[in-house]
Design an enzyme around this catalytic site. Structure first.
Site, PDB file in Angstrom:
ATOM      1  CG  ASP A  38     -31.538 -24.644 -15.076  1.00 32.86           C
ATOM      2  OD1 ASP A  38     -32.419 -25.061 -14.306  1.00 32.86           O
ATOM      3  OD2 ASP A  38     -31.669 -23.604 -15.771  1.00 32.86           O
ATOM      4  N   PRO A  96     -45.255 -22.403 -16.323  1.00 29.70           N
ATOM      5  CG  PRO A  96     -44.300 -20.389 -17.014  1.00 29.70           C
ATOM      6  CD  PRO A  96     -44.087 -21.876 -17.026  1.00 29.70           C
ATOM      7  CB  CYS A 280     -47.949 -25.708  -7.921  1.00 33.72           C
ATOM      8  SG  CYS A 280     -46.306 -25.886  -8.628  1.00 33.72           S
TER       9      CYS A 280
END
Ligand SMILES: NC(=O)C1=CN([C@@H]2O[C@H](COP(=O)(O)OP(=O)(O)OC[C@H]3O[C@@H](n4cnc5c(N)ncnc54)[C@H](O)[C@@H]3O)[C@@H](O)[C@H]2O)C=CC1
Ligand SMILES: O=C(O)[C@H]1O[C@H](OP(=O)(O)OP(=O)(O)OC[C@H]2O[C@@H](n3ccc(=O)[nH]c3=O)[C@H](O)[C@@H]2O)[C@H](O)[C@@H](O)[C@@H]1O
Length: 471
Positions: A38, A96, A280
């Site tokens: 990450d 997103p 979600c």
């Protein structure tokens, strides 16, 4: 073409999906080395923390990490190295809803997927299977392939698979250990099918073969959006009926039970609530709405949009009930909100209905006390600041208290609102709380978890979502 035997996996994105999913793969596949990478160093440090203070709260996750970390599971910020070494790369980055530009408010922001893909192209020195794990708009796999082929070193091959994730937060480990299905989408070419076989072999370490479904790439991408849309649609349907129950004296639990007994409908996902949240459902439905509009299917778009509209209505309806019941004003009154996470057993607050309720209460100039067993203070302030961008944080803080326990939060208040279905709220000593509250003492149960009759015996005035009991 013989399938590649996967020996090294890289997962780009150490979030709610990448972390648990690939930790479980490492646990179940000791012969495969799994490195989760990450850009966010703080997140990776937390995954590596010696006392297992992991960056996300998920029951059972620390056990999985304890068993596999350091053995064949690694967390790192060395993204390029992990990409280079891997045979198979999961892309599990966030997607997103776009906040600006074309499709703002509906379309998925594919910036993170594209950067991860470009990184793979830039650093790969051998062929890779690249797996879309993120939930993406249809035909994203095609864009990924185009980017990879245009930017990589000559002679390399990239096979793109779609392998959407169906875990739910709070039950992620159980969902991953025993999934209803694993879905793998590939091009229906010999190379595509061979890449799919490589991924099937990974899951076959623990998932029965009949639960591993192979389909075309586009069906796989659409199935993920469809699954979330249909789950959310059930909640909006039951919530729409809950409004009818409250207006008529019917009980939504009885209605849901009766309807769910029909084996064609089934009993799950029929709990009326203060509205669905989570990162979600709304995002993926809006994505479907955007897709439908782009395909010139306005009726289809309107149909799915209504699921989100109903959810907004449910939240608004609930906060209005609180105001109406408290004699049409909550100005200066103390409202306690129990629960801030979007559901129990998670610390995730993304799109939590609690945030909308609290914003409404603050707009009515109430004083709000909040308690959640898993959400930390900093996150609550961050979410409230985002919900009220025009109010300086110091002013929000004048109206809000974050309490250290449910009992402390619920004492000395005018009304208690249950926003998240944490089990510990059922176990509160409500009789003791009643003694401390201003009278009449109100409870608004947005999750229908409390025994309203018992609470009424204590003296509370109780309003439960979907129950048309007269005050
Ligand atoms: N949260 C959930 O329960 C589920 C989420 N999904 C989908 O999975 C995807 C990921 O969701 P979450 O894990 O919840 O998101 P998240 O926001 O928790 O994690 C995404 C991570 O990706 C990292 N990242 C972004 N771009 C990167 C890059 N170029 N290189 C390296 N790292 C990068 C971010 O720093 C972040 O830590 C989304 O598409 C979501 O729709 C699917 C099923 C369940
Ligand atoms: O794509 C995703 O992100 C995931 O979205 C959901 O999982 P999640 O959002 O983690 O949690 P859910 O259990 O689905 O709950 C979502 C929201 O609906 C609410 N809900 C759920 C069920 C119900 O009967 N009533 C209800 O109001 C929950 O309280 C919560 O706010 C899906 O259940 C997963 O299959 C999917 O992988």
């Amino acid at each position: 073409m013989a399938p590649v035997t996967v020996k090294k996996i890289c997962c780009i994105g150490a979030g709610y999906v990448g972390g648990p999913t690939c930790a479980v793969i490492a646990l179940k596949c000791p012969d495969i080395t799994v490195t989760i990478v990450d850009l966010n160093k703080a997140r990776i440090d937390a995954w590596n923390s010696p006392d297992y203070k992991l960056p996300i709260y998920e029951p059972g996750l620390d056990d999985v990490v304890k068993q596999a970390r350091g053995r064949n599971l690694f967390f790192s910020t060395e993204i390029d190295k992990a990409i280079k070494e891997a045979d198979l790369i999961f892309v599990s980055v966030n997607t997103p809803t776009k906040k600006s530009g074309v499709g703002a408010g509906f379309a998925a922001d594919l910036n993170y997927v594209e950067s991860a893909t470009r990184r793979i192209a830039a650093v790969a020195t051998s062929s890779k299977i690249v797996v879309e794990k993120s939930t993406v708009p249809m035909r994203t796999a095609e864009s990924m392939r185009t980017i990879l082929e245009a930017n990589s070193k000559p002679g390399l091959r990239f096979d793109i698979l779609s392998n959407p994730e169906f875990l739910a937060e709070g039950t992620a480990i159980g969902d991953l250990f025993a999934p209803d299905r694993v879905l793998i989408g590939s091009l229906q070419t010999p190379e595509g099918k061979s890449a799919a076989s490589s991924l099937i072999d990974v899951y076959a370490h623990w998932v029965p073969k009949e639960r591993i479904l192979t389909v075309g790439l586009w069906s796989s991408e659409l199935s993920k959006l469809a699954a979330n849309a249909m789950l959310a649609q059930r909640i909006s349907s039951i919530n729409a009926l809950s409004a009818i129950c409250e207006a008529t004296g019917a009980n939504i639990d009885e209605v849901a039970h009766a309807v769910g007994k029909d084996s064609r409908v089934g009993p799950k996902f029929l709990r009326a609530s203060v509205g669905f949240g989570g990162s979600c459902f709304q995002k993926d439905i809006l994505n479907l709405v955007y897709l439908s509009e782009s395909l010139h299917l306005p009726e289809v778009a309107a149909y799915w949009r209504q699921v989100v509209t109903m959810n907004e209505y449910q939240k608004r309806r609930f906060s209005k009930t609180v105001v109406d019941t408290l004699f049409n004003t909550i100005t200066g009154k103390n409202i306690t909100v129990l629960g801030f996470a979007f559901k129990a057993d998670t610390g995730d607050t993304r799109e939590s209905a609690a945030i909308t309720l609290i914003r409404d209460f603050l707009s009515e100039r109430a004083r709000v006390t909040i308690y959640d067993p898993q959400v930390d203070e900093a996150q609550i302030w961050l979410d409230l600041q985002e919900a009220l961008p025009d109010t300086p944080l110091e002013n929000i803080k004048k109206q809000v208290i974050i309490a250290p326990s449910a009992l402390a939060a619920a004492s000395n208040t005018d009304a208690v609102v249950i926003a998240t279905e944490w089990k510990e709220f059922v176990e509160i000593d409500w009789a003791a709380v009643y003694g401390t509250m201003n009278k009449p003492a109100f409870i608004f149960d947005g999750r229908a978890i409390l025994d309203a009759d018992e609470l009424r015996k204590i003296g509370f005035t109780v309003k439960t979502i979907g129950r048309g009991v007269a005050f």
